[in-house]
Design a protein around this motif. Structure first.
Motif, short mmCIF file in Angstrom:
data_model
loop_
_atom_site.label_atom_id
_atom_site.label_comp_id
_atom_site.label_asym_id
_atom_site.label_seq_id
_atom_site.Cartn_x
_atom_site.Cartn_y
_atom_site.Cartn_z
N GLU A 232 0.81 -1.21 0.00
CA GLU A 232 0.00 0.00 0.00
C GLU A 232 0.85 1.26 0.00
N LYS A 233 2.10 1.14 0.42
CA LYS A 233 2.99 2.29 0.45
C LYS A 233 4.42 1.84 0.18
N ASP A 234 5.29 2.78 -0.16
CA ASP A 234 6.70 2.45 -0.34
C ASP A 234 7.24 1.83 0.95
N THR A 235 8.01 0.77 0.81
CA THR A 235 8.52 0.04 1.97
C THR A 235 10.02 -0.14 1.85
N GLU A 236 10.76 0.43 2.77
CA GLU A 236 12.21 0.33 2.76
C GLU A 236 12.68 -0.87 3.57
N VAL A 237 13.61 -1.62 3.02
CA VAL A 237 14.25 -2.74 3.73
C VAL A 237 15.75 -2.48 3.70
N THR A 238 16.33 -2.21 4.86
CA THR A 238 17.75 -1.90 4.95
C THR A 238 18.38 -2.71 6.09
N GLY A 239 19.32 -3.54 5.75
CA GLY A 239 20.00 -4.37 6.75
C GLY A 239 20.25 -5.75 6.20
N THR A 240 20.35 -6.72 7.09
CA THR A 240 20.66 -8.11 6.71
C THR A 240 19.47 -9.00 7.00
N PRO A 241 18.77 -9.50 5.97
CA PRO A 241 17.67 -10.44 6.20
C PRO A 241 18.18 -11.79 6.70
#
Length: 588
Positions: free
Chosen positions: A445-454
């Motif tokens: 529904e909105k921009d989603t930032e993923v930053t780091g180590t999954p």
């Protein structure tokens, strides 16, 4: 006021050049301040000419290494005086894509232009390579590291050197630069290195799986004889002697294939070479050296986690991660940034680099290579946010985020191809429809930032006693196009977790992967395994969907499991045996 500053600096340069001193003056802004912001450091060149010469230098054991030297010049003659020196420990003294540092936009190969800025710049062919004599025992072994010590100290004591030495490189030459640091040469004052390995096993056999990376140069005498010889060797007598010595070098493919476990001993080199060739083994020496480090990586380079871990285990390092593939840097004036770093540490000029944030990284919103401005962010630590990890269940119904029980089954196909994935060190993972089990989420529904180590935390059931398990984080566009953003992998039999011998990002599991740690699977029995996925900083746009694909083979594998073809893998999703991926979703 501005004209007075320029007049004073012009006079200073004139006096310095006459005195034979190496001085560079940064660009002055309209209000008179030194303009030294990130990648904008642009001093006026001191020189417009340079001399180039090639020769051999003997190492402490008598082996001669080939050197190509650039010196600042005027009127066709090298300028008298002493200058700081930067050098590159590579595979051939002349530019060559074989050394992993090809002619990229304003890239590492262009650092030779810094002779215009009052530097002596040296290219040194590594032992057993190029025009140099000797035998390559391993790849970044301690013999080569001793050579780096010898070269650094030789450069520091020459009549054209002021004793301030820096080293640079990317890929295998980035490793070489860092191994020079590990030897703590007294005159080494700075290192600018990109896309190298902190730990050789985790870089070259990540998760116990050899994927993407080659085994270094394997050359015939004729290949080496095609190189340009050192000056004075017009008939290539010396080049032929060196080429014949190279044939005694350790066959790296054979050595690496013979070391599937981290603690394996190689009879070819007489050591546990994953340890000998790893910077992590010499972490204390690197820290004790107090050599300032500038670490460069890319979100599409498989070594990006290695740069982050290096920064976590050293003090005062600068870390830069762009939206790039291996040793590429489009959109960044890398030479200017390298000069900003070296000018501060080798010339004592206040370029602003010391006060700059320790981490600068790009936020990516498209898997395509950037064509415009890069969205840079800064951070004081990694990961840059404290949001933690968000669980995304791999539902038995194939939906990401669903808790529906069930299993998702696929058959391993070891002949899949990805013709558009690139080649060599820049080859990318790719999504192959039907080659694994995919779990797709709802449209965002909105921009989603993923930053780091999954982190992948999956329960698998396999019909064999081992499996290679890959997990891809993917972006599914509204038109259905699937792009792999990042990936992780682990050999199922090496799933045992232990405490890491060095600092890792928070919550990242460590697999020691010693031979005694191997735990074969029981065919048909559900088994849990956890592994990190390569770090990322990516914005999934509104309307796109996040997808996780788990598969049992990757087209980049160089040593697949011998009986993997046709094996069956099930991803188990139920309350007692959950499967999920944890994503570092940045909270808005």
């Amino acid at each position: 006021m501005m004209s007075r500053i320029r007049w004073f600096l012009a006079g200073l340069i004139a006096v310095a050049v006459v005195a034979g001193l190496a001085v560079v003056v940064p660009r002055i802004g309209e209000s008179g301040e030194i303009a030294a912001d990130f990648a904008e450091y642009a001093p006026t060149p001191q020189f417009t000419e340079r001399t180039t010469e090639t020769f051999y230098v003997p190492m402490s054991d008598g082996t001669k290494l080939a050197v190509l030297l650039h010196r600042p010049a005027e009127n066709g003659q090298a300028v008298d005086g002493r200058f700081p020196v930067i050098w590159h420990h590579k595979l051939d003294i002349y530019p060559s894509p074989k050394d992993g540092v090809g002619p990229k936009e304003a890239g590492y190969s262009n650092l030779t232009s810094m002779s215009d800025q009052g530097y002596v710049v040296a290219q040194v062919a590594r032992r057993g390579n190029g025009q140099s004599f000797g035998v390559r025992r391993g790849y970044h072994d301690r013999v080569e590291a001793q050579d780096a010590y010898d070269v650094t100290e030789w450069l520091a004591t020459q009549p054209w050197s002021n004793g301030q030495v820096g080293v640079y490189g990317c890929s295998n030459t980035g490793d070489a630069a860092m191994h020079a640091v590990s030897m703590r040469p007294p005159h080494l004052k700075a290192a600018f290195a990109g896309c190298f390995s902190w730990n050789k096993y985790d870089a070259m056999r990540r998760g116990g799986i050899a994927a993407q990376w080659g085994y270094g140069p394997t050359r015939k005498v004729e290949d080496d004889l095609a190189l340009t010889p050192v000056s004075g060797d017009d008939d290539k007598t010396l080049l032929r002697q060196a080429a014949e010595q190279h044939q005694l070098s350790t066959p790296l493919a054979q050595m690496w294939a013979g070391m599937p476990y981290r603690d394996d001993y190689s009879t070819l080199v007489g050591s546990r070479f994953w340890a000998e060739g790893s910077l992590s083994t010499y972490a204390d020496q690197i820290r004790e050296s107090q050599v300032p480090l500038y670490i460069v990586g890319g979100w599409r380079d498989e070594f990006r986690d290695q740069g982050i871990v290096t920064a976590l285990n050293t003090s005062g390092s600068k870390l830069l991660i762009g939206p790039w593939r291996h040793c590429e840097n489009p959109g960044l004036a890398l030479v200017q940034e390298a000069q900003r770093f070296f000018d501060f540490h080798l010339k004592g000029i206040d370029t602003g680099i010391d006060e700059a944030p320790p981490i600068r990284y790009a936020i990516v919103d498209s898997i395509d290579d950037p064509t415009g401005d890069i969205g840079w962010r800064t951070a004081e630590s990694w990961p840059p946010t404290s949001s933690g990890l968000t669980d995304f269940a791999l539902g038995g119904d194939g939906v990401l985020g669903s808790t529906a029980p069930g299993t998702s089954r696929f058959t391993v196909d070891t002949v899949v191809e990805c013709p558009d994935a690139g080649e060599g060190s820049t080859v990318q993972p790719c999504h192959v429809p039907g080659a694994g089990a995919s779990f797709v989420g709802a449209a965002l529904e909105k921009d989603t930032e993923v930053t780091g180590t999954p982190i992948a935390d999956v329960t698998v059931r396999v019909d064999r006693d081992d499996a290679h398990i890959f997990a891809y984080i993917e972006d599914v566009a509204p038109d259905g196009t699937v792009s792999v953003i990042t990936e992780g992998r682990l050999t199922a039999s090496l799933r045992a977790e232990t405490e890491a011998p060095y600092e890792l990002p928070a919550e990242v599991p460590f697999h020691r992967s010693y031979r005694e740690d191997a735990q074969p699977l029981t065919p048909g029995e559900a088994t849990r395994m956890r592994f990190d996925i390569l770090p990322m900083s990516y914005v999934f746009r509104a309307g796109h969907r996040i997808q996780v694909t788990v598969t049992g083979y990757d087209h980049r594998e160089t040593i697949p499991l011998p009986d993997a073809q046709g094996s069956t893998v099930e991803i188990v999703s139920d309350p007692s045996s959950p499967s999920l991926v944890q994503l570092p979703v940045a909270q808005s």
